[in-house]
Write a protein that holds these residues in place. Structure first.
Motif, PDB file in Angstrom:
ATOM      1  N   PRO A 125       0.828  -1.213   0.000  1.00  0.00           N
ATOM      2  CA  PRO A 125       0.000   0.000   0.000  1.00  0.00           C
ATOM      3  C   PRO A 125       0.856   1.255   0.000  1.00  0.00           C
ATOM      4  O   PRO A 125       2.087   1.193   0.180  1.00  0.00           O
ATOM      5  N   ILE A 126       0.232   2.386  -0.156  1.00  0.00           N
ATOM      6  CA  ILE A 126       0.937   3.624  -0.479  1.00  0.00           C
ATOM      7  C   ILE A 126       1.921   4.074   0.591  1.00  0.00           C
ATOM      8  O   ILE A 126       2.992   4.599   0.282  1.00  0.00           O
ATOM      9  N   SER A 268     -11.855   4.935  10.277  1.00  0.00           N
ATOM     10  CA  SER A 268     -12.479   4.996   8.958  1.00  0.00           C
ATOM     11  C   SER A 268     -12.066   6.255   8.202  1.00  0.00           C
ATOM     12  O   SER A 268     -11.708   6.196   7.019  1.00  0.00           O
ATOM     13  N   LEU A 269     -12.111   7.408   8.880  1.00  0.00           N
ATOM     14  CA  LEU A 269     -11.774   8.668   8.218  1.00  0.00           C
ATOM     15  C   LEU A 269     -10.301   8.706   7.827  1.00  0.00           C
ATOM     16  O   LEU A 269      -9.953   9.200   6.743  1.00  0.00           O
ATOM     17  N   THR A 270      -9.433   8.211   8.715  1.00  0.00           N
ATOM     18  CA  THR A 270      -8.006   8.160   8.382  1.00  0.00           C
ATOM     19  C   THR A 270      -7.767   7.264   7.175  1.00  0.00           C
ATOM     20  O   THR A 270      -7.012   7.612   6.255  1.00  0.00           O
ATOM     21  N   SER A 271      -8.431   6.113   7.164  1.00  0.00           N
ATOM     22  CA  SER A 271      -8.277   5.174   6.054  1.00  0.00           C
ATOM     23  C   SER A 271      -8.825   5.762   4.757  1.00  0.00           C
ATOM     24  O   SER A 271      -8.207   5.621   3.695  1.00  0.00           O
ATOM     25  N   ILE A 272      -9.977   6.402   4.842  1.00  0.00           N
ATOM     26  CA  ILE A 272     -10.578   7.014   3.649  1.00  0.00           C
ATOM     27  C   ILE A 272      -9.652   8.087   3.076  1.00  0.00           C
ATOM     28  O   ILE A 272      -9.475   8.198   1.858  1.00  0.00           O
ATOM     29  N   ALA A 273      -9.058   8.895   3.956  1.00  0.00           N
ATOM     30  CA  ALA A 273      -8.158   9.948   3.490  1.00  0.00           C
ATOM     31  C   ALA A 273      -6.946   9.356   2.773  1.00  0.00           C
ATOM     32  O   ALA A 273      -6.528   9.842   1.703  1.00  0.00           O
ATOM     33  N   LEU A 279      -5.826   6.964  -4.596  1.00  0.00           N
ATOM     34  CA  LEU A 279      -6.629   6.959  -5.825  1.00  0.00           C
ATOM     35  C   LEU A 279      -6.340   8.186  -6.685  1.00  0.00           C
ATOM     36  O   LEU A 279      -6.348   8.108  -7.918  1.00  0.00           O
ATOM     37  N   LEU A 280      -6.108   9.319  -6.039  1.00  0.00           N
ATOM     38  CA  LEU A 280      -5.786  10.530  -6.794  1.00  0.00           C
ATOM     39  C   LEU A 280      -4.462  10.366  -7.545  1.00  0.00           C
ATOM     40  O   LEU A 280      -4.279  10.934  -8.625  1.00  0.00           O
ATOM     41  N   LEU A 281      -3.551   9.590  -6.959  1.00  0.00           N
ATOM     42  CA  LEU A 281      -2.264   9.381  -7.615  1.00  0.00           C
ATOM     43  C   LEU A 281      -2.363   8.308  -8.692  1.00  0.00           C
ATOM     44  O   LEU A 281      -1.850   8.480  -9.797  1.00  0.00           O
ATOM     45  N   SER A 282      -3.004   7.178  -8.349  1.00  0.00           N
ATOM     46  CA  SER A 282      -3.118   6.087  -9.320  1.00  0.00           C
ATOM     47  C   SER A 282      -4.197   5.112  -8.884  1.00  0.00           C
ATOM     48  O   SER A 282      -4.042   4.443  -7.849  1.00  0.00           O
ATOM     49  N   VAL A 283      -5.262   5.023  -9.682  1.00  0.00           N
ATOM     50  CA  VAL A 283      -6.313   4.054  -9.395  1.00  0.00           C
ATOM     51  C   VAL A 283      -5.778   2.641  -9.592  1.00  0.00           C
ATOM     52  O   VAL A 283      -5.992   1.743  -8.759  1.00  0.00           O
ATOM     53  N   ALA A 284      -5.065   2.421 -10.688  1.00  0.00           N
ATOM     54  CA  ALA A 284      -4.510   1.091 -10.961  1.00  0.00           C
ATOM     55  C   ALA A 284      -3.512   0.684  -9.886  1.00  0.00           C
ATOM     56  O   ALA A 284      -3.512  -0.469  -9.418  1.00  0.00           O
ATOM     57  N   GLY A 285      -2.657   1.625  -9.477  1.00  0.00           N
ATOM     58  CA  GLY A 285      -1.668   1.333  -8.434  1.00  0.00           C
ATOM     59  C   GLY A 285      -2.306   1.034  -7.094  1.00  0.00           C
ATOM     60  O   GLY A 285      -1.743   0.271  -6.294  1.00  0.00           O
TER      61      GLY A 285
END
Length: 497
Positions: A125-126, A268-273, A279-285
């Motif tokens: 993950p990122i 949840s909010l931390t994970s969503i952020a 996702l903003l950087l790369s949906v595929a990634g």
């Protein structure tokens, strides 16, 4: 006057003792760093190492995947040899097929991995990029390995200090012992500083410490950060949630009261952020790590591999060994059945663990380490670096009991025997699987972990639950903060196994 002289005379031995302990901690920390850094110290980056792959990820993220061509061909070969399932083009095609709005399709199409900040790791993950990128910033390509090893050593020191401050010196020393155990065999097992697994281990420990101090919002926030460093900590969400709901400050509230749901909302909010940024950087990634592990076969050091070896008559000729996904894996008869059985054991074991915790038979620290032991045991992969998920939490929950200290030391010793010792006896990685002693040592290590799990489950089952006590801090007679019995938990009081 006499009273003052008497007090000063009593303080001097205490101050001297504190100085001795301080010097002991410094010596232990230096010894631990020396042992775990090992052969990474003052050594240029080995292009065949995992650290070299991390450097590929860091540079590709900063400059786009075209940066791969600037590295030696072997350095990024594990990445280039494992093409991602999800690419920008495939995601765009899928969005068009389901009739997604045009602006979304255009936005995803603009995330070409050839552009800077749009290439994410295939299997992580990122947040895993943070140590990768930081090492690239503070060192050039030649000494990237040294910088990364020093970063991981600093995290190990941080874990030692957290255990020293929030648990006990015995727990901190136990952690250091397990980290240094390979040096007793005159080996420098640089696994700790050659991987980044100490980072999620440290974040999970901080989350546990926050929970035990009743700082639940911080606990769930750190658990979220750990999850997006390496996915496994998400499994700890349920034990944390049970402990939080049973805490005195929440026990009297209605089940749907906001204060009860606040820590979960924080997670949840931390994970969503974090997911939103990814996702903003790369949906595929963002999607690729979710499919990577599911495609992996059984790794040779896992408990499943040991079972596969046993049911095939302990005959390696009945098995097929392959090098894929950056590790040595094994295929053979009954492989699918063994994976299915282990998945069932994981599900049943998790449910029973949560039931024991709900009944007050397991403390949060014990529930946390036991769940990670179960996940490690039943998973398809058991790489040597996975022990660094376990050691910080094991030191917190079990590091004060002699029997557990010895057992974990034996577990660490067997892991070092597997890697790097047995791997160093062959000139090609795949050949290690054809050494008969390899499968025997792996099986002994894995069945030791299996026995540890069974013992802990059995002890918890037989334990009579105590009345719920507060997990908040109380004051000892000496005026120093200590944790109540919920910290040590019913199982952690066992002195030997």
């Amino acid at each position: 006057m006499q009273v003052d002289m008497h007090l000063k005379s009593k303080r001097r031995p205490m101050q001297f003792l504190q100085l001795i302990f301080f010097l002991l901690d410094i010596l232990v920390i230096l010894a631990m760093c020396y042992c775990i850094i090992g052969k990474n110290w003052m050594k240029p980056t080995d292009i065949r190492s995992d650290i070299a792959r991390y450097e590929c990820y860091a540079v590709a993220f900063a400059h786009g995947d075209g940066a791969f061509q600037h590295f030696p061909s072997r350095q990024c070969a594990p990445i280039l040899g494992s093409p991602p399932k999800a690419t920008t083009d495939s995601v765009v095609a899928s969005l068009k097929k389901i009739g997604a709005p045009g602006f979304i399709v255009q936005f995803v199409a603009s995330q070409s991995p050839e552009k800077p900040y749009h290439y994410l790791p295939l299997e992580y993950p990122i947040l895993a990029l943070l140590p990768f990128a930081l090492a690239a910033i503070i060192a050039n390509a030649i000494y990237y390995q040294i910088a990364f090893a020093c970063l991981m050593a600093l995290i190990a020191v941080g874990i030692y200090l957290v255990l020293l401050r929030y648990k006990s010196r015995t727990s901190a020393l136990s952690f250091a012992l397990w980290m240094m155990i390979g040096y007793l065999l005159n080996r420098f097992p640089d696994t700790a500083t050659g991987r980044f697994d100490l980072m999620p281990g440290a974040l999970t420990l901080i989350a546990l410490v926050c929970a035990m101090k009743s700082r639940w919002n911080w606990a769930f926030a750190f658990l979220s950060l750990a999850t997006f460093t390496k996915f496994y900590p998400v499994l700890l969400l349920l034990p944390f949630l049970i402990a939080q709901q049973q805490a005195p400050r929440y026990a009297t509230l209605k089940w749907n009261a906001w204060r009860r749901l606040g820590p979960l909302a924080t997670f949840s909010l931390t994970s969503i952020a974090i997911v939103a940024i990814s996702l903003l950087l790369s949906v595929a990634g963002t999607l690729n790590p979710l499919t990577y592990f599911g495609d992996r076969p059984i790794q040779v050091e896992s408990f499943q591999a040991s079972l596969l070896w046993l049911v095939n008559g302990m005959d390696i000729s009945h098995l097929s060994v392959v090098y894929t996904f950056g590790s040595l894996n094994v295929l053979g008869h009954f492989g699918s059945l063994i994976s299915l059985v282990n998945n069932a054991l994981l599900a049943v074991g998790m449910l029973y663990l949560l039931w024991l915790q709900w009944r007050g038979k397991l403390s949060l620290p014990m529930a946390t380490i036991l769940l990670l032991m179960l996940v490690t045991l039943t998973g398809k992969v058991f790489s040597p670096q996975y022990v660094y998920w376990l050691f910080p939490l094991a030191a917190y929950a079990m590091g004060e009991q002699r029997g557990w200290i010895i057992t974990w030391a034996a577990f660490s010793l067997l892991t070092v025997w597997i890697y790097p010792i047995l791997y160093e006896t062959v000139h090609a990685v795949i050949l290690v699987a054809y050494k008969p002693i390899f499968w025997q040592v792996v099986a002994i290590r894995n069945f030791l972990l299996f026995t540890m799990c069974i013992y802990a489950y059995g002890a918890a089952t037989l334990h009579k639950p105590e009345q719920t006590r507060s997990t908040s801090e109380t004051l000892s007679r000496a005026g120093k903060p200590i944790l109540t019995s919920t910290d040590s938990g019913p199982i952690a009081t066992i002195s030997s196994i």
